[in-house]
Design an enzyme around this catalytic site. Structure first.
Site, short mmCIF file in Angstrom:
data_model
loop_
_atom_site.label_atom_id
_atom_site.label_comp_id
_atom_site.label_asym_id
_atom_site.label_seq_id
_atom_site.Cartn_x
_atom_site.Cartn_y
_atom_site.Cartn_z
N GLY A 296 0.82 -1.20 0.00
CA GLY A 296 0.00 0.00 0.00
C GLY A 296 0.85 1.25 0.00
N ASN B 176 9.75 4.79 4.03
CA ASN B 176 11.16 5.16 3.90
C ASN B 176 11.42 6.53 4.52
OD1 ASN B 176 11.32 2.91 1.89
ND2 ASN B 176 10.17 4.37 0.66
N GLU C 176 1.93 5.86 7.57
CA GLU C 176 3.33 5.94 7.12
C GLU C 176 4.07 7.07 7.82
OE1 GLU C 176 4.27 3.41 5.59
OE2 GLU C 176 2.26 2.70 5.11
N MET D 82 5.02 2.81 1.73
CA MET D 82 6.27 2.47 2.40
C MET D 82 6.84 3.69 3.09
SD MET D 82 8.37 0.18 3.21
CE MET D 82 9.74 0.55 4.31
#
Length: 1004
Positions: free
Chosen positions: A337, A341, A374, A339
């Protein structure tokens, strides 16, 4: 069947074989045996030369010699085997030279020893992948001799290393344009992008690709400027400029140590929208979302959601963003869905792009939640990360809990809780009772990608919620504060989180450890007793968990049971728990009981309650005829058997992820709770329990061989059909002006087939669907006046602009629920109503709702609406995903042929994960067609699993999951689904992702 030895590999597809082993000496040898129904195991065998091994179903027999205990597959990783790596990395400099054919990656690492001082330097084991070409390797500037390294498909082993710290430089070549796995560095829509969680970084360069190796990254990116004007990396932009030959570069520096799975790179022709955010300490942060130019108008809501997330995290947990820049990039080809990072979140485009014309209320809610999820990872996952992948729930379960709380605060808390629990019980509970059942912290895995599961995420979030329930909001916040204080910048375990919660609050939480190690859903049985003479109300509670694969013996878990008692007036009674320290002056009306043992007893004192003879009128407040109908439908005994004691409301707000059974809880009790419970979740739950009892009764009757000759409707009516009491209860809640539309829509929704499967042995999924639809149609017919009235009352005036808010979503939720229920009647006027509303829809929420009703209707209107929708939206890929999914999920007779045609439709792209999820997983949710008794649906899904596995292992592994619940169904379907699983595992070149899941299913 697959048999491998060190000498040869032989594949045999017969159900049983006798295999001659002429090369075996009397000494022990190891054979790797893959059995269709017992997974892959390694056996130590002692046999004389010429002995034969018979492999037949679950039995391995040695006709001569002996067989020892099975050992585990050598590819399996175990949590108990964790050891720190002998080397760590101080820092890494990465230089990417991006080209259309070959990309070169130069890495420069400063290594430091992590082995005992004074020991000889051990070998350095670096993870790699077969599509990564090693060009050069240097230590301290000198080429490593060929005899000092060993290269295999998955690893680079370096020997003869110097003592102390040293520099390691590696150059690799990769071809991102050929990377259909979408792991590592790949191209999507003409742009370069990365996905490194869990083990994708090894597809870029050789590295210690594990989460406990944290280091600081400096990344230089070089590419042709005309094709890739935007170059993005983790951290803050340090430097950029032009190069010869029309190329340019950018250098990104991330000052915070991170594991390799959080590395990110994007290069492409992208546009962005920007916004500034001022943190609680006064620091300015630049927020940007990058998309293709034509989608720039659809990022405003995601950008606003990011601002809300940052502000909420500061207010709820005191967590401030730590860099000057936060970027989000939307890509079309993405396995997951989104990420997290560090500072460069990469999102599946369907979770970023939204406009009223192209996105539904559900899309907006998901975008808000996922953007929050996220962002929240910046602290719960990035600043504090996992020691190893077995601890995945440490970051994911915790962050799901945080995003659930964020969404609840932004919208309707009761509705959000019901949504989360509905999904948990429909999907995660099914996982808990299936062949792939595992604890939220697994003990072993072959492919880590397969453990990004609902158990790890959603059940993991419920386990985190247990801490909040037990400790209270303030206690949970204290635990979080200590967790960050202790472990910022570290890779830790679930035990460290539990210790922080316990130490911050000065309590013993050791009993929570079982939730992390034990698979399965606990069952809680409650028996109640009211003593009017002593004014006491006693709860006797038992818990047990059924066996799961590999775990037969289960221990009790710590279960917080939130409990209330309702008096005759429907109001909460004050609670005085025997032995409790709660204040007697201001007693609570809800108490959390700690169930720790297999059996416990709780006694409430000073319980004063009048009898409840007015329950009928409290529930219905309608005509005497309705009361008489209630008695005829539900009462086979005299009125004095109505509740004459307090009515317990147990597991309020779903205080623990368990299955609850209250012995003696009658329909009258449930109707009383449905009308009066002050806990929104339990009020809804009471209606769901009534519906489940009804569905089970009707299914049992419909499945009776004596009635099989009758139409489904007649069979259900023979069993009493849908009583007026239930219809009357739903009628009342529809008329209740104090309840919002979203809650009403959920209250009249029928429990999912998945939830019912837990109560039906060897279920016929088609029959269950037919019974569910009978109930829908009966309720729709009974409630038609109310449904039509609510639909009109909640219509927006012409020209009203779309707004995403709890109130506006509530109006749309109930009016569209009413439309879908009315359309299920399949009357000419209701079908015309749905078509008219489809054509007149002013937003995608209303349009999709009407279309979803029409795809289930037989007649020309179905195809007419589908064609009109496609022609209007064929240039919008994300909208077309809805078009594909609705058709795939349809239960229209013979829909499989349409789905096959869609595979070849120009709108479908099999290399795109979103397309596969919409079409193939959508089809798996069609009970009438996927579960067709001739096995055609299973055959189709088996075909596409094998086809997709050659392109993308992760996507194929999700698809094969459609077969893992086969043991819940009737014998015919079990055999058909099992045959497909056997065919899949027998395929040459099958990925480990698919093999692991299919083998576990067959072994159950």
């Amino acid at each position: 069947m697959l048999l491998c030895s060190s000498l040869r590999t032989l594949r045999a597809c017969a159900r049983s074989s006798s295999l001659s082993l002429p090369h075996l000496s009397p000494n022990q040898r190891s054979l790797r045996v893959s059995l269709r129904n017992s997974g892959t195991k390694t056996f130590s065998i002692t046999a004389p030369a010429g002995a034969t091994v018979t492999i037949d179903k679950e039995t391995v027999k040695i006709q001569q010699g002996s067989i020892m205990e099975p050992q585990h597959d050598p590819n399996t990783k175990f949590r108990k085997d964790y050891t720190p790596t002998p080397y760590l990395i101080n820092n890494i400099f990465l230089d990417f030279i991006l080209n259309e054919d070959i990309t070169h990656v130069h890495s420069q690492m400063r290594m430091r020893p992590n082995y005992p001082s004074g020991s000889a330097p051990p070998e350095l084991l670096l993870d790699g992948r077969k599509d990564v070409k090693l060009v050069s390797i240097k230590v301290n500037g000198s080429e490593v001799p060929a005899e000092h390294f060993v290269l295999s498909e998955k690893q680079l082993v370096v020997k003869g290393l110097p003592a102390g710290e040293f520099d390691l430089a590696i150059t690799t070549e990769i071809k991102p344009q050929e990377n259909t796995l979408l792991e590592g560095l790949y191209k999507s829509g003409g742009n370069f992008s990365t996905q490194c969680e869990a083990e994708g970084f090894r597809g870029i360069t050789f590295f210690l690709d594990r989460p406990d190796v944290m280091t600081t990254y400096t990344t230089r990116i070089e590419a042709p400027k005309d094709a890739y004007p935007v170059l993005l990396g983790n951290g803050n932009l340090k430097e950029s400029g032009a190069l010869e030959g029309g190329r340019h570069f950018a250098v990104w520096v991330d000052p915070f140590p991170k594991p390799s799975y959080l590395f990110a790179l994007v290069a492409g022709n992208l546009s962005c929208k920007e916004r500034k955010f001022i943190t609680c300490s006064g620091k300015e942060v630049t927020l940007r979302i990058f998309v293709q130019e034509n989608n720039l108008s659809k990022v405003d809501f995601a950008l606003e959601s990011l601002v809300k997330s940052m502000k909420w995290d500061e207010e709820a947990f005191g967590l401030e963003y730590d860099l000057d820049l936060f970027n989000i990039v939307a890509v079309d080809d993405f396995n997951m869905g989104a990420m997290e990072n560090k500072s460069l979140n990469i999102f599946n485009s369907r979770l970023v792009l939204a406009s009223p014309e192209t996105a539904t209320d559900g899309d907006y809610a998901r975008i808000e939640g996922v953007v929050g999820h996220e962002y929240f990872h910046n602290w719960t996952g990035n600043r504090v990360t996992c020691r190893d992948w077995f601890q995945l729930t440490l970051k994911e379960g915790l962050t799901v809990f945080r995003d659930q709380e964020f969404s609840a605060d932004m919208n309707s808390r009761p509705v959000k809780r019901i949504e989360d629990v509905s999904m948990l019980r429909a999907s995660q509970f099914a996982e808990d009772r299936g062949p792939t059942a595992h604890p939220i912290r697994p003990d072993s895995y072959i492919k880590m990608d397969n453990f990004y599961t609902l158990t790890v995420y959603e059940k993991g979030a419920e386990v985190v919620r247990l801490y909040s329930t037990l400790l209270g909001k303030e206690g949970f916040r204290k635990g979080m504060d200590l967790y960050f204080k202790r472990h910022d910048g570290c890779a830790v375990t679930c035990d460290d989180f539990r210790a922080a919660m316990a130490d911050a609050n000065g309590v013993d939480l050791s009993a929570m450890s079982t939730w992390y190690s034990q698979a399965g859903t606990p069952n809680v049985d409650v028996t109640t007793q009211y003593n009017a003479g002593s004014h006491t109300f006693t709860l006797k509670v038992k818990q047990y968990t059924k066996s799961t694969p590999g775990q037969n013996d289960k221990a009790p878990v710590l279960i917080p049971l939130a409990v209330g008692l309702l008096g005759s007036d429907g109001k909460d009674l004050p609670l005085h728990l025997r032995g409790s320290q709660a204040s007697a002056d201001k007693p609570p009306t809800t108490m959390v009981l700690r169930l720790e043992g297999a059996e416990q007893e709780f006694v409430f004192e000073h319980v004063d309650s009048e009898p409840v003879p007015s329950i009928l009128h409290d529930t219905f407040s309608s005509s005497p005829a309705a009361v008489n109908q209630f008695q005829a439908s539900f009462m086979t005994r005299s009125p004095h058997h109505l509740p004459h004691e307090p009515v317990p409301s147990i597991l309020r707000d779903f205080s623990a992820p368990v299955k609850l059974n209250v012995e003696g809880q009658s329909d009258e009790h449930l109707l009383f709770l449905f009308a009066n419970d002050s806990d929104p979740f339990n009020r809804w739950e009471s209606g769901q329990r009534l519906l489940k009892k009804l569905l089970l009764r009707l299914y049992t009757a419909a499945d009776d061989a004596k009635l099989k000759s009758l139409p489904i409707g007649d069979r259900c009516r023979e069993a009493g059909g849908v009583g007026e009491a239930l219809a009357g209860a739903f009628r009342n809640i529809l008329k209740d002006e104090s309840v919002d539309g979203s809650y009403k829509a959920m209250a009249i929704s029928i429990p999912s087939a998945s939830e019912m499967l837990d109560q039906i042995q060897n279920a016929d999924p088609v029959l269950l669907h037919e019974v569910r639809m009978f109930v829908v149609k009966e309720l729709s017919a009974r409630l038609r006046p109310e449904l039509e009235a609510l639909m009109k009352q909640n219509d927006d005036a012409p020209g009203t602009p779309y707004v995403f808010s709890a109130a506006a979503c509530a109006r749309r939720a109930i009016k569209n629920k009413c439309l879908v229920m009315l359309a299920a009647l399949e009357l000419p006027e209701t079908t015309a109503l749905a078509l008219g509303r489809f054509r007149g829809a002013a937003n995608m929420t209303d349009s999709i709702s009407a279309l979803s009703a029409l795809v289930e209707v037989r007649g020309a209107e179905r195809q007419l609406a589908l064609d009109e929708f496609y022609n209007q939206w064929k240039e919008e890929p994300l909208v077309i995903l809805k078009w594909l999914g609705l058709q795939a999920m349809s239960n229209a007779p013979g829909n499989l042929e349409l789905v096959k045609k869609l595979v070849d439709h120009p709108a479908f792209n099999i290399t795109n994960p979103n397309n596969c999820y919409s079409l193939f997983l959508g089809f798996a949710r069609s009970p009438m067609n996927f579960h067709a008794v001739d096995g055609s649906g299973y055959q189709f899904m088996g075909d596409v699993v094998l086809k997709v596995d050659k392109l993308n292992h992760q996507v194929a592994a999700r698809m094969v999951g459609a077969f893992t619940s086969y043991r819940q169904y009737d014998t015919t379907r079990q055999e058909l689904m099992r045959a497909q699983l056997s065919r899949i595992v027998a395929e040459n070149g099958l990925s480990e992702n698919v093999l692991e899941i299919a083998n576990k299913a067959l072994a159950a």
